[in-house]
Design a protein around this motif. Structure first.
Motif, PDB file in Angstrom:
ATOM      1  N   GLN A 125       3.542 -10.072   2.065  1.00 34.60           N
ATOM      2  CA  GLN A 125       3.852  -9.513   0.842  1.00 34.60           C
ATOM      3  C   GLN A 125       4.298 -10.725  -0.144  1.00 34.60           C
ATOM      4  N   ALA A 126       3.475 -10.730  -1.082  1.00 29.55           N
ATOM      5  CA  ALA A 126       3.925 -11.891  -1.995  1.00 29.55           C
ATOM      6  C   ALA A 126       4.280 -11.284  -3.546  1.00 29.55           C
ATOM      7  N   GLY A 127       5.429 -11.006  -3.763  1.00 29.16           N
ATOM      8  CA  GLY A 127       5.616 -10.297  -5.194  1.00 29.16           C
ATOM      9  C   GLY A 127       4.933  -8.855  -5.042  1.00 29.16           C
ATOM     10  N   ASP A 128       3.967  -8.655  -6.201  1.00 25.95           N
ATOM     11  CA  ASP A 128       3.150  -7.628  -6.202  1.00 25.95           C
ATOM     12  C   ASP A 128       1.977  -7.590  -5.640  1.00 25.95           C
ATOM     13  N   ILE A 129       1.725  -8.825  -4.800  1.00 28.08           N
ATOM     14  CA  ILE A 129       0.333  -8.635  -4.241  1.00 28.08           C
ATOM     15  C   ILE A 129       0.659  -8.496  -2.720  1.00 28.08           C
ATOM     16  N   THR A 130      -0.125  -7.312  -2.181  1.00 25.94           N
ATOM     17  CA  THR A 130      -0.044  -7.381  -0.612  1.00 25.94           C
ATOM     18  C   THR A 130      -1.160  -8.066  -0.191  1.00 25.94           C
ATOM     19  N   LEU A 131      -1.082  -9.202   0.450  1.00 26.23           N
ATOM     20  CA  LEU A 131      -2.398  -9.848   1.022  1.00 26.23           C
ATOM     21  C   LEU A 131      -2.795  -9.467   2.595  1.00 26.23           C
ATOM     22  N   VAL A 132      -4.086  -8.968   2.665  1.00 25.74           N
ATOM     23  CA  VAL A 132      -4.298  -8.669   4.141  1.00 25.74           C
ATOM     24  C   VAL A 132      -5.497  -9.668   4.348  1.00 25.74           C
ATOM     25  N   THR A 133      -5.066 -10.331   5.563  1.00 22.26           N
ATOM     26  CA  THR A 133      -6.002 -11.245   6.041  1.00 22.26           C
ATOM     27  C   THR A 133      -6.657 -11.147   7.250  1.00 22.26           C
ATOM     28  N   GLY A 134      -8.140 -11.334   7.372  1.00 23.81           N
ATOM     29  CA  GLY A 134      -8.737 -11.272   8.606  1.00 23.81           C
ATOM     30  C   GLY A 134      -8.754 -12.566   9.191  1.00 23.81           C
ATOM     31  N   ARG A 135      -8.764 -12.772  10.635  1.00 20.83           N
ATOM     32  CA  ARG A 135      -8.817 -14.003  11.168  1.00 20.83           C
ATOM     33  C   ARG A 135      -9.410 -13.852  12.383  1.00 20.83           C
ATOM     34  N   LEU A 136     -10.713 -14.397  12.391  1.00 22.54           N
ATOM     35  CA  LEU A 136     -11.690 -14.280  13.473  1.00 22.54           C
ATOM     36  C   LEU A 136     -11.147 -15.244  14.570  1.00 22.54           C
ATOM     37  N   ASP A 137     -11.248 -14.669  15.618  1.00 16.65           N
ATOM     38  CA  ASP A 137     -10.879 -15.834  16.921  1.00 16.65           C
ATOM     39  C   ASP A 137     -11.997 -16.853  17.024  1.00 16.65           C
ATOM     40  N   VAL A 138     -11.799 -18.248  17.282  1.00 20.12           N
ATOM     41  CA  VAL A 138     -12.667 -19.159  17.370  1.00 20.12           C
ATOM     42  C   VAL A 138     -13.443 -18.934  18.527  1.00 20.12           C
ATOM     43  N   GLY A 139     -14.803 -18.932  18.270  1.00 22.22           N
ATOM     44  CA  GLY A 139     -15.676 -18.708  19.309  1.00 22.22           C
ATOM     45  C   GLY A 139     -16.392 -17.366  19.272  1.00 22.22           C
ATOM     46  N   VAL A 140     -16.010 -16.512  18.509  1.00 22.44           N
ATOM     47  CA  VAL A 140     -16.518 -15.071  18.487  1.00 22.44           C
ATOM     48  C   VAL A 140     -17.574 -15.214  17.167  1.00 22.44           C
ATOM     49  N   ALA A 141     -18.559 -14.596  17.595  1.00 15.50           N
ATOM     50  CA  ALA A 141     -19.677 -14.780  16.617  1.00 15.50           C
ATOM     51  C   ALA A 141     -19.637 -13.927  15.393  1.00 15.50           C
ATOM     52  N   MET A 142     -19.225 -12.742  15.844  1.00 13.54           N
ATOM     53  CA  MET A 142     -19.457 -11.624  14.701  1.00 13.54           C
ATOM     54  C   MET A 142     -18.312 -11.041  13.862  1.00 13.54           C
ATOM     55  N   ALA A 143     -18.532 -11.501  12.615  1.00 16.46           N
ATOM     56  CA  ALA A 143     -17.465 -11.216  11.784  1.00 16.46           C
ATOM     57  C   ALA A 143     -17.510  -9.728  10.959  1.00 16.46           C
ATOM     58  N   PRO A 144     -18.610  -9.068  11.018  1.00 17.91           N
ATOM     59  CA  PRO A 144     -18.582  -7.832  10.239  1.00 17.91           C
ATOM     60  C   PRO A 144     -17.573  -6.762  10.833  1.00 17.91           C
ATOM     61  N   PRO A 145     -17.402  -6.617  12.088  1.00 19.68           N
ATOM     62  CA  PRO A 145     -16.591  -5.658  12.524  1.00 19.68           C
ATOM     63  C   PRO A 145     -14.891  -5.999  12.131  1.00 19.68           C
ATOM     64  N   LEU A 146     -14.596  -7.111  11.939  1.00 23.50           N
ATOM     65  CA  LEU A 146     -13.367  -7.590  11.670  1.00 23.50           C
ATOM     66  C   LEU A 146     -13.176  -7.282  10.104  1.00 23.50           C
ATOM     67  N   ILE A 147     -14.207  -7.526   9.413  1.00 28.11           N
ATOM     68  CA  ILE A 147     -14.239  -7.261   7.899  1.00 28.11           C
ATOM     69  C   ILE A 147     -13.713  -5.965   7.848  1.00 28.11           C
ATOM     70  N   ARG A 148     -14.522  -5.094   8.384  1.00 27.98           N
ATOM     71  CA  ARG A 148     -14.461  -3.681   8.121  1.00 27.98           C
ATOM     72  C   ARG A 148     -12.943  -3.290   8.529  1.00 27.98           C
ATOM     73  N   ALA A 149     -12.573  -3.892   9.577  1.00 27.74           N
ATOM     74  CA  ALA A 149     -10.948  -3.530   9.992  1.00 27.74           C
ATOM     75  C   ALA A 149     -10.059  -3.965   8.929  1.00 27.74           C
ATOM     76  N   VAL A 150     -10.395  -5.235   8.184  1.00 29.83           N
ATOM     77  CA  VAL A 150      -9.514  -5.516   6.787  1.00 29.83           C
ATOM     78  C   VAL A 150      -9.529  -4.594   6.218  1.00 29.83           C
ATOM     79  N   LYS A 151     -10.993  -4.099   5.510  1.00 30.12           N
ATOM     80  CA  LYS A 151     -11.139  -3.299   4.645  1.00 30.12           C
ATOM     81  C   LYS A 151     -10.578  -1.799   4.928  1.00 30.12           C
ATOM     82  N   ALA A 152     -10.246  -1.640   6.048  1.00 27.05           N
ATOM     83  CA  ALA A 152      -9.941  -0.301   6.321  1.00 27.05           C
ATOM     84  C   ALA A 152      -8.487  -0.081   5.888  1.00 27.05           C
ATOM     85  N   ARG A 153      -7.815  -1.267   5.480  1.00 25.93           N
ATOM     86  CA  ARG A 153      -6.261  -1.393   5.223  1.00 25.93           C
ATOM     87  C   ARG A 153      -6.234  -0.823   3.520  1.00 25.93           C
ATOM     88  N   ARG A 154      -7.432  -0.536   2.791  1.00 27.44           N
ATOM     89  CA  ARG A 154      -7.449  -0.217   1.492  1.00 27.44           C
ATOM     90  C   ARG A 154      -6.770   1.164   1.362  1.00 27.44           C
TER      91      ARG A 154
END
Lengths: 288, 299
Positions: free
Chosen positions: A125-154
């Motif tokens: 939380q930074a003032g009015d901004i709620t920041l949701v960050t996805g951080r892929l583990d190093v060595g993991v190839a597939m980003a889309p499922p993590l991106i979907r998990a990030v967006k599920a916080r909308r």
């Protein structure tokens, strides 16, 4: 309303646009760092960590006692994540998309699922901004499922700004799906133009309204502007090639704070997105 | 054990963060190398061809995986496919009021085949998916293998592996000892496909908080795959203190620091003239030459 900031080419200023835009909004806003391979938005905000959650995808576990090495699962798996040579299957988790098919096709019901960690979702939380960050583990190839998990916080009702990864392939598509408008950030160089054209093809394919921000105006030539004119693509903002911006960025400072004269331009950008892109499209849809 | 040192060396230029200058530097290395084979592995936003002006000799379709397509006339509207799909790719449309039919969003479909297998009336086709094309070309520096991923297509990692395999084949056939690979940004699937088995990675970073953060992750990726890493800081004079900090962190992470490149507008003018930076005069060109000599490539 959900707005994504994307670009074909990397390093054109996506993060700069996304975070400064979020900062000038006079309302609570959710900011999503969907560049999960290299998330950078958090470097530009100071706030308090609210927590982190592990994100996993479901992967198969074969019960050796039940498996009779029939090979059905490995024949079914399109990703070659399960391989069987007349033997009990070998499993390669980095190839698995988590579709669940193997559990369903196994005639002996020998396959169950367990979570395989792919990364983290962090909230700040930074003032009015709620920041949701996805951080892929190093060595993991597939980003889309993590991106979907990030967006599920909308959260419905809140304005959401998405910082997309560079390029035009699956992680970008996963980010842009179901957004109301896309801001494509480019620079007036041959590389910038080439990658802008690819990005334009992509957002047209996805049928999302979009406009362009041209960053570092003055470094290259006029071809990006000419392209936008020919294609009737609105240029929402032009950011000049100002070494002070590059220096502020290098230190992790927001442009609108280090150089307040740019504040009104980002406010204008927001207005152009909401009234120029989103509302216009809604009106067009209503008329259909 | 036999000597496992590859006869052909592969140098992959990567960055983690996008837009740090990978392609400008890769193009310059292609000019400086004696008889390289050149590969553009940034298959979804390829730019190297804008500098090296390849003459395309061969074009190949890139087909990879399958996609589910529901035959509307045979669909009975049971919706089983929706419940099976983990990728939210099956969408419902109302055929007539009260009667539903379904279609697959090709952009969301990951081609797993679960819906195809479990459709009770076999109304789902599963054709091969055309994901793009790859090309073999001639350039002023040597043969080049490059590709174009289709709009919103998947499987960029497999396309990267395809172009790398072809480049190695050409190098062996023509007795060329060095393959120079322009890699994609990030650390995910196409990057992994660009670096696995490479002899060395050259990481191009920039003296910014993002450059620093992303370098750390890309160096852990190189370590994860046990690939020796060399680092150079581009536009170092934007923030000299940060450049120094990054070089320190790179050394501590076990990478070889090969040098710095000054911020130089000649880099963009070279791009405008479709030339590699080292084909034009300027301080950045001299810096890149220096880095080339620092790369520990076996002759």
């Amino acid at each position: 309303m959900t707005i994504a900031v994307a670009s074909g080419k990397g390093g054109t200023g996506k993060t700069t646009v996304a975070v400064n835009l979020a900062r000038v909004l006079d309302q609570p806003v959710q900011l999503f760092d969907c560049d999960v391979e290299e998330p950078n938005v958090h470097l530009f905000l100071k706030g308090t960590q609210q927590g982190e959650d592990v994100v996993s995808i479901p992967v198969p576990v074969v019960d050796e006692k039940l498996c009779d090495a029939c090979g059905e699962c490995s024949r079914f798996c399109e990703y070659h994540a399960l391989v069987s040579f007349g033997t009990k299957p070998l499993f390669f988790p980095e190839m698995c998309h988590g579709c669940g098919g193997c559990t369903k096709v196994c005639p002996r019901k020998a396959i169950s699922e367990q979570g395989h960690r792919i990364g983290l979702v962090e909230t700040m939380q930074a003032g009015d901004i709620t920041l949701v960050t996805g951080r892929l583990d190093v060595g993991v190839a597939m980003a889309p499922p993590l991106i979907r998990a990030v967006k599920a916080r909308r959260q419905g009702g809140l304005t959401a700004i998405l910082d997309a990864p560079p390029g035009t392939s699956c992680p970008v598509i996963a980010t842009l799906r179901d957004t109301d408008a896309v801001v494509l950030v480019t620079e007036p160089t041959p590389f910038g133009l080439n990658d802008l054209k690819l990005a334009v093809d992509m957002v047209r394919e996805l049928r999302i309204p979009f406009g362009v921000v041209v960053n570092r105006v003055g470094v290259g030539d006029e071809r990006v502007h000419a392209f936008c004119r020919e294609q009737s693509i609105p240029i929402l903002l032009e950011i000049p090639d100002d070494r002070r911006i590059a220096e502020a960025y290098s230190r992790g400072e927001l442009v609108v704070e280090a150089l307040p004269e740019y504040r009104s331009q980002f406010m204008q950008l927001w207005k152009s997105i909401t009234t120029g892109l989103v509302e216009k499209t809604e009106v067009t849809h209503a008329n259909l | 054990m036999t000597d496992r040192r590859p006869a052909v060396q592969e140098l992959t230029v990567i960055s983690g963060k996008g837009g740090t200058g990978k392609t400008s530097i890769a193009a310059s290395l292609a000019v400086l190398a004696e008889r390289p084979v050149i590969v553009d592995c940034d298959v979804d936003a390829a730019d190297l061809h804008l500098v090296l002006s390849p003459q395309v000799k061969e074009r190949h379709e890139f087909k990879s995986g399958h996609e589910a397509v529901i035959r509307g006339k045979d669909c009975i509207g049971c919706g089983l496919c929706v419940t099976h799909c983990r990728f939210d790719a099956v969408k419902m449309v109302e055929k007539t009021p009260g009667e539903a039919t379904f279609y697959v969003d090709p952009v969301a479909c990951e081609g797993c085949g679960v819906c195809v297998r479990f459709c009770p009336v076999q109304a789902i086709d599963f054709p091969e998916r055309l994901c793009g094309e790859w090309m073999v070309s001639e350039t002023r520096c040597g043969p080049m293998v490059h590709a174009k991923l289709g709009v919103a297509a998947e499987n960029s990692g497999k396309l990267v592996s395809t172009v790398r395999r072809e480049a190695r084949r050409i190098a062996e056939e023509q007795h060329r000892s060095l393959v120079i690979i322009d890699g994609p940004p990030g650390i995910g699937c196409p990057v992994i496909a660009s670096v696995t088995g490479a002899s060395q990675v050259l990481v191009v970073t920039e003296p910014t908080v993002s450059g620093e953060h992303d370098l750390e992750r890309v160096l852990s990726l190189a370590r994860h795959f046990s690939i020796p890493a060399t680092v150079c800081v581009n536009k170092w004079d934007i923030n000299p203190a940060m450049a120094e900090r990054i070089e320190g962190a790179a050394s501590r992470a076990g990478a070889h620091v090969a040098g710095r490149i000054r911020y130089d507008r000649a880099v963009t003018s070279a791009q405008l003239q479709e030339l590699a930076v080292v084909e034009t005069a300027g301080p950045a060109a001299a810096d890149i030459r220096h880095i080339w000599h620092q790369l520990k490539l076996q002759e």
